[in-house]
Enzyme design. Sequence first.
Site, PDB file in Angstrom:
ATOM      1  N   PRO A 236       0.524  -1.413   0.204  1.00 33.30           N
ATOM      2  CA  PRO A 236       0.427  -0.194   0.170  1.00 33.30           C
ATOM      3  C   PRO A 236       0.807   1.079   0.217  1.00 33.30           C
ATOM      4  O   PRO A 236       1.973   1.401   0.691  1.00 33.30           O
ATOM      5  CB  PRO A 236      -0.875  -0.127   0.904  1.00 33.30           C
ATOM      6  CG  PRO A 236      -1.476  -1.692   1.696  1.00 33.30           C
ATOM      7  CD  PRO A 236       0.461  -2.428   0.633  1.00 33.30           C
ATOM      8  N   GLU A 237       0.491   2.257  -0.469  1.00 39.46           N
ATOM      9  CA  GLU A 237       1.264   3.652  -0.355  1.00 39.46           C
ATOM     10  C   GLU A 237       0.473   4.603   0.464  1.00 39.46           C
ATOM     11  O   GLU A 237      -0.682   4.521   0.981  1.00 39.46           O
ATOM     12  CB  GLU A 237       1.368   3.872  -1.800  1.00 39.46           C
ATOM     13  CG  GLU A 237       1.720   2.894  -2.945  1.00 39.46           C
ATOM     14  CD  GLU A 237       1.851   3.655  -4.643  1.00 39.46           C
ATOM     15  OE1 GLU A 237       2.198   4.656  -4.693  1.00 39.46           O
ATOM     16  OE2 GLU A 237       1.914   3.135  -5.109  1.00 39.46           O
TER      17      GLU A 237
ATOM     18  N   LYS B  45       3.566   5.539   4.398  1.00 34.32           N
ATOM     19  CA  LYS B  45       3.484   4.059   4.199  1.00 34.32           C
ATOM     20  C   LYS B  45       3.012   3.579   5.860  1.00 34.32           C
ATOM     21  O   LYS B  45       2.533   2.419   6.541  1.00 34.32           O
ATOM     22  CB  LYS B  45       4.467   3.524   3.950  1.00 34.32           C
ATOM     23  CG  LYS B  45       4.670   3.672   2.587  1.00 34.32           C
ATOM     24  CD  LYS B  45       5.098   2.438   1.660  1.00 34.32           C
ATOM     25  CE  LYS B  45       4.830   3.481  -0.418  1.00 34.32           C
ATOM     26  NZ  LYS B  45       6.088   2.241  -1.295  1.00 34.32           N
TER      27      LYS B  45
ATOM     28  N   ARG C  20      13.595  -2.850  -8.942  1.00 36.48           N
ATOM     29  CA  ARG C  20      11.934  -2.526  -9.144  1.00 36.48           C
ATOM     30  C   ARG C  20      11.548  -2.672 -10.693  1.00 36.48           C
ATOM     31  O   ARG C  20      11.726  -1.205 -11.490  1.00 36.48           O
ATOM     32  CB  ARG C  20      11.707  -1.730  -8.134  1.00 36.48           C
ATOM     33  CG  ARG C  20      12.204  -1.429  -6.732  1.00 36.48           C
ATOM     34  CD  ARG C  20      10.989  -2.588  -6.009  1.00 36.48           C
ATOM     35  NE  ARG C  20       9.231  -2.019  -6.397  1.00 36.48           N
ATOM     36  CZ  ARG C  20       9.015  -1.690  -5.419  1.00 36.48           C
ATOM     37  NH1 ARG C  20       9.655  -0.596  -3.803  1.00 36.48           N
ATOM     38  NH2 ARG C  20       7.906  -0.662  -5.361  1.00 36.48           N
TER      39      ARG C  20
END
Length: 283
Positions: free
Chosen positions: A2-3, A50, A257
């Site tokens: 989750p951001e 976060k 990433r």
Amino acid sequence: MPEGDSVYRLAHRMQFMVGREVLSTSIRVPAHAVASFDGRTVGKVWPHGKHLFMKFGDDVLHTHLKMEGTWSVHRLGTRWRKPGHTARVVLAVDGAPEDTPIEVVGHDLGLVRVFPFAEYDRRVAHLGPDVLGRDWFDGGRDVAKHRMLRDPGRPVGTALLDQRTLAGVGNEFRAEVCFLCGVHPATPVGDVDVDRILDVTRRLMWANRLSPVRVITGINRPGQTSFVFGRNHRACRRCGTAIRKGTLGEGGPDLERIIWWCPTCQPGPATCRSPRTRPRGRR
């Protein structure tokens, strides 16, 4: 993972806890198994990037969802929606007058810590300013800009994901911000308009902070919410060029990433590789 907008929304949903008394505490991680907030009033629930924080008297409960964490709320005594063995934090708080107490359960949390509130500033000192924080326009933005520009040769896409630079940005916002700014994620920070990057980041995340569906394009329909994120080989919504997918990283937690970009709208240095061509020996 989750951001920041998702954790902001979670903290907003958990505000019902503020002012309620804790009836029982169960922290199911060895380091804090004997910690108890029983009899204390929930003083505050807030996010930072976060991370989620809850204040109970003089102590703070610090949690991070990581990849699979969730928080659920139940009436005390009702069946949980997730298996009991996944629970890491279980808190029962009093209900409204003459109402059933409420159980708040944190499942599969990637991080659980308890520490004195007096240590809060020191504990979060490694984090950058929260993009959605109240102090973003009162010094936070300037700090984030300074930290980004300390290493002008660093890829802007890597800098955006570095929680030490600014807290809250994840892979989806990174991809969409770079697209909207016409910047390839591998472009050095010193070659981009950092002010614009930060302003677009704040605007997008603020617009989505309370939305159950993250929408970047303005179109809230399945498959239409993003410009480049998750759209490998699909046509760019602006120019029709096929979106490309590659990897970007410089070590640490952000190594290799995935990134997405439009070769026409986001021209930049060719320093990104397809995962299929990753050199041997890299993990």
